[in-house]
Design a protein around this motif. Structure first.
Motif, short mmCIF file in Angstrom:
data_model
loop_
_atom_site.label_atom_id
_atom_site.label_comp_id
_atom_site.label_asym_id
_atom_site.label_seq_id
_atom_site.Cartn_x
_atom_site.Cartn_y
_atom_site.Cartn_z
N CYS A 274 8.81 -7.22 -4.52
CA CYS A 274 7.81 -8.27 -4.35
C CYS A 274 8.39 -9.43 -3.55
CB CYS A 274 7.33 -8.75 -5.72
SG CYS A 274 5.96 -9.92 -5.64
N ARG A 275 9.62 -9.80 -3.82
CA ARG A 275 10.27 -10.86 -3.05
C ARG A 275 10.44 -10.44 -1.59
NH1 ARG A 275 14.98 -14.63 -5.22
NH2 ARG A 275 13.07 -15.48 -6.10
N GLY A 276 10.75 -9.17 -1.37
CA GLY A 276 10.87 -8.68 0.00
C GLY A 276 9.55 -8.76 0.75
N LEU A 277 8.45 -8.51 0.06
CA LEU A 277 7.14 -8.60 0.70
C LEU A 277 6.81 -10.04 1.08
CD1 LEU A 277 5.07 -6.10 -1.46
CD2 LEU A 277 6.00 -5.73 0.83
N PHE A 278 7.18 -10.99 0.22
CA PHE A 278 6.98 -12.40 0.58
C PHE A 278 7.84 -12.78 1.79
CE2 PHE A 278 5.01 -12.88 -3.59
CZ PHE A 278 4.05 -13.84 -3.34
N TRP A 279 9.03 -12.21 1.87
CA TRP A 279 9.90 -12.45 3.03
C TRP A 279 9.25 -11.89 4.30
CZ3 TRP A 279 12.67 -8.69 5.96
CH2 TRP A 279 13.60 -9.22 6.85
N VAL A 280 8.67 -10.70 4.19
CA VAL A 280 7.96 -10.11 5.32
C VAL A 280 6.79 -10.99 5.74
CG1 VAL A 280 6.56 -8.15 6.05
CG2 VAL A 280 8.65 -7.75 4.76
N LEU A 281 6.05 -11.50 4.76
CA LEU A 281 4.89 -12.34 5.07
C LEU A 281 5.31 -13.60 5.83
CD1 LEU A 281 1.84 -12.86 4.66
CD2 LEU A 281 2.46 -14.14 2.60
N ARG A 282 6.39 -14.21 5.41
CA ARG A 282 6.84 -15.43 6.10
C ARG A 282 7.21 -15.14 7.55
NH1 ARG A 282 8.72 -16.37 0.73
NH2 ARG A 282 8.18 -18.47 -0.01
N ILE A 283 7.82 -13.99 7.80
CA ILE A 283 8.25 -13.65 9.16
C ILE A 283 7.06 -13.37 10.06
CG2 ILE A 283 9.47 -11.92 10.53
CD1 ILE A 283 11.48 -11.68 8.30
N VAL A 284 6.17 -12.48 9.62
CA VAL A 284 5.07 -12.06 10.48
C VAL A 284 4.04 -13.17 10.65
CG1 VAL A 284 5.39 -9.63 9.94
CG2 VAL A 284 3.86 -11.00 8.52
N THR A 285 3.93 -14.07 9.67
CA THR A 285 3.00 -15.18 9.81
C THR A 285 3.46 -16.14 10.89
OG1 THR A 285 2.38 -15.00 7.48
CG2 THR A 285 1.85 -17.06 8.58
N ALA A 286 4.77 -16.27 11.05
CA ALA A 286 5.30 -17.20 12.05
C ALA A 286 5.00 -16.77 13.48
CB ALA A 286 6.81 -17.35 11.86
N VAL A 287 4.82 -15.47 13.72
CA VAL A 287 4.57 -14.98 15.08
C VAL A 287 3.12 -14.58 15.29
CG1 VAL A 287 6.93 -14.19 15.33
CG2 VAL A 287 5.23 -12.61 14.45
N GLY A 288 2.32 -14.54 14.23
CA GLY A 288 0.92 -14.16 14.37
C GLY A 288 0.67 -12.79 13.79
N LEU A 289 -0.48 -12.65 13.12
CA LEU A 289 -0.80 -11.41 12.44
C LEU A 289 -2.31 -11.23 12.44
CD1 LEU A 289 0.68 -9.13 10.85
CD2 LEU A 289 0.15 -10.40 8.77
N SER A 290 -2.76 -10.01 12.66
CA SER A 290 -4.20 -9.74 12.64
C SER A 290 -4.73 -9.81 11.22
CB SER A 290 -4.48 -8.37 13.25
OG SER A 290 -3.94 -7.34 12.44
N ARG A 291 -6.04 -9.99 11.10
CA ARG A 291 -6.65 -10.11 9.77
C ARG A 291 -6.52 -8.81 8.99
NH1 ARG A 291 -12.61 -12.52 9.48
NH2 ARG A 291 -11.40 -14.27 10.33
N GLU A 292 -6.66 -7.70 9.67
CA GLU A 292 -6.57 -6.40 8.98
C GLU A 292 -5.18 -6.19 8.39
OE1 GLU A 292 -6.74 -1.62 10.08
OE2 GLU A 292 -7.10 -3.14 11.61
N CYS A 293 -4.15 -6.49 9.17
CA CYS A 293 -2.78 -6.30 8.68
C CYS A 293 -2.45 -7.30 7.58
CB CYS A 293 -1.80 -6.42 9.83
SG CYS A 293 -1.91 -5.06 11.02
N ARG A 294 -2.95 -8.52 7.69
CA ARG A 294 -2.72 -9.50 6.63
C ARG A 294 -3.36 -9.03 5.32
NH1 ARG A 294 -1.44 -14.77 5.69
NH2 ARG A 294 -0.84 -15.07 7.86
N HIS A 295 -4.55 -8.46 5.42
CA HIS A 295 -5.22 -7.96 4.22
C HIS A 295 -4.40 -6.83 3.59
CE1 HIS A 295 -8.47 -6.83 1.53
NE2 HIS A 295 -8.36 -5.58 1.95
#
Length: 551
Positions: A274-295
């Motif tokens: 779960c912590r790794g997924l939050f780490w992934v979210l912080r990285i991909v959010t910084a460069v941009g992410l589509s709505r589908e992938c964010r969901h």
């Protein structure tokens, strides 16, 4: 003029395209006009043309190395410097050098790939970039300690540059390396991560091309090691200044982020905590992410929310707030929907309830946190998720202390998230003495607490002695009912006293609020100079009414 004619004649001896262009221009121009030839979109620009000119003036010889090979190869293709025009021409020498990829080191192949970036379109069209990428991943699958055959870079290609021929071994490897498909390399990728840092020097379009060559771009990404590499690359990209990204780098990075998320969603919680997924979210959010992938990513995180910690939830806000409260609400919504089929609240639900209470206490001091948002977070969980509401009350108290300008209506609305029956006696006492809590709310909390105590008292009195038999219990209960009916009073007197006390307390609270409003009105009139302090005091002594006593 003679030097220009000499340049044209020398280069036309090696370039079929220049020959054709010169002939066409001579037919169009008159004798007095100067011959002018424009080479649009020349690979490498002036630098590439200068290298080709050196080759032509040096009688078809030039030192080849991994750094200048891509430029010379693309220039030779552009100018049609083939064997049909001249024996041992530049394109043949460049091809012979590429055929010696087996003798190249990892650094040499990486240098050649990076050299293609200024003219990536030409390198891609000629097929050189794909061959170099295939060689790059052949080196990766072989490992960092694999010997390179004991030959230095350019050993066989120096012979080919001078004699325009290659050894049978080199030619055989050239055929095998050029025909090696990306599919044959897919199972081999993933023996280590030693190459991650070196590959971060490549541009985003080059990395996108790498993923496409391997057939792992977008939803096709099913390789865990490539997913980890993309996350490593994106993390490094966020640390670089934005000005270093050229030619739609931001859009390309967003595509790489989507590719990484598709890979993460495929493996799910088996490879990422779960912590790794939050780490992934912080990285991909910084460069941009589509709505589908964010969901996709948020759904995966929400299902594992019971494994999260308070530090994981403290994600920076994207809309001006200190924290991204909307993200936490979406994650809670996913988790609650996954637990709807449970008959009773599970330990996972109770764990998330305690986590959200801590989160509320952490975000309460935020001056940008609205009342509606605080309520939304507090009420995002069902009532059964909390055994005790003391944590919610502490967070509410912090919020009221940090927002002293809230109106009475807002403070009353905030207290809606409390379940008074699930407050401990200590918390209820503190609530009753808290000046930031509206008086009406304090009365309701005390009433609920007293009602709970009465219910507990009656429950204890109604317990039977374990030593009694079932028949004796039935007889005892029957005698109790008969006594209550014959007496006519029983617990009714106690209930009546409790009801009268509550009514008296509520009336006193209402009277206190009315008196406060009257005092505010009188003070506002006095401030306007309507009457003096002495007259107001005498009027108050004559016919005014003092504040009611609460006890």
């Amino acid at each position: 003029m003679n030097e220009l004619c000499d340049l044209k004649s020398v280069m036309c001896a090696f370039s079929g395209r220049l020959r054709t262009m010169v002939k066409q221009e001579k037919k169009k121009m008159s004798r007095k006009e100067a011959l002018c030839i424009k080479l649009a979109e020349f690979p490498g620009g002036a630098e590439g043309f200068e290298l080709v000119a050196r080759f032509c003036y040096n009688n078809g010889r030039i030192p080849l190395c991994p750094s200048n090979l891509p430029l010379l190869h693309c220039a030779a293709v552009f100018l049609e410097m083939t064997e049909e025009v001249c024996a041992c021409n530049l394109l043949a020498q460049a091809e012979a050098f590429v055929n010696g990829l087996f003798y190249w080191t990892w650094a040499d192949v990486l240098t050649a790939v990076k050299s293609c970036e200024p003219f990536a379109a030409a390198a891609d069209a000629s097929g050189l970039l794909e061959r170099l990428i295939s060689a790059l991943f052949s080196k990766i699958t072989a490992g960092p300690e694999t010997p390179t055959g004991g030959a230095a870079v350019g050993t066989p290609t120096n012979r080919s540059s001078s004699s325009c021929s290659s050894s049978p071994d080199t030619a055989g490897f050239a055929r095998s390396s050029s025909t090696k498909t990306p599919e044959s390399m897919k199972p081999c990728v993933g023996r280590g991560e030693w190459w991650f840092d070196d590959m971060t020097s490549l541009s985003p379009p080059t990395i996108e091309k790498v993923m496409r060559v391997l057939g792992c771009y977008g939803v096709e990404n099913k390789n865990l090691i490539l997913t980890r590499f993309l996350l490593h690359y994106l993390r490094a990209a966020t640390r670089r200044p934005p000005c270093t990204e050229e030619g739609g780098g931001a859009t390309t990075l967003a595509g790489l982020a989507d590719t990484a998320v598709h890979g993460v969603a495929l493996v799910g919680g088996t490879a990422f905590s779960c912590r790794g997924l939050f780490w992934v979210l912080r990285i991909v959010t910084a460069v941009g992410l589509s709505r589908e992938c964010r969901h996709k990513l948020e759904r995966l995180m929400g299902l594992m929310l019971d494994q999260a910690t308070l530090d994981d939830l403290l994600v920076s806000g994207v809309d001006g707030g200190v924290y991204d409260v909307n993200l936490v609400m979406r994650l809670v919504r996913v988790f609650v929907s996954s637990e709807e089929d449970a008959d009773a609240p599970s330990q996972r639900m109770r764990k998330v309830g305690r986590l959200i209470d801590k989160y509320l206490g952490e975000i309460s001091p935020d001056q940008g946190l609205k009342v509606s948002k605080f309520l939304a977070v507090a009420e995002s969980l069902p009532d059964s998720a909390r055994e005790c509401y003391d944590g919610v009350y502490r967070a509410l108290d912090i919020y009221l202390e940090s927002h002293p300008t809230l109106s009475l209506e807002d403070r009353t609305t905030l207290c809606r998230c409390l379940n008074y029956e699930k407050l401990t006696l200590e918390a209820c006492k503190d609530l009753a003495k808290n000046r930031r809590i509206p008086p009406g709310v304090a009365v309701q909390a005390l009433a609920s607490q007293q009602s709970k105590l009465q219910i507990t008292k009656h429950a204890k009195e109604g317990r039977s002695d374990p030593s009694q038999t079932p028949r004796r219990v039935v007889r005892a209960s029957a005698r109790t009912r008969s006594v209550d009916l014959s007496d006519g009073r029983g617990g009714s007197d106690e209930k009546e006293v409790l009801r009268l006390n509550l009514q008296r307390m509520q009336s006193r609270v209402v009277e206190l609020e009315r008196a406060c409003k009257e005092m505010k009105g009188q003070m506002s009139k006095m401030a306007k100079g309507g009457r003096s302090f002495g007259s107001a005091a005498s009027c108050h002594q004559a016919g005014g009414r003092g504040l009611p006593r609460l006890c």
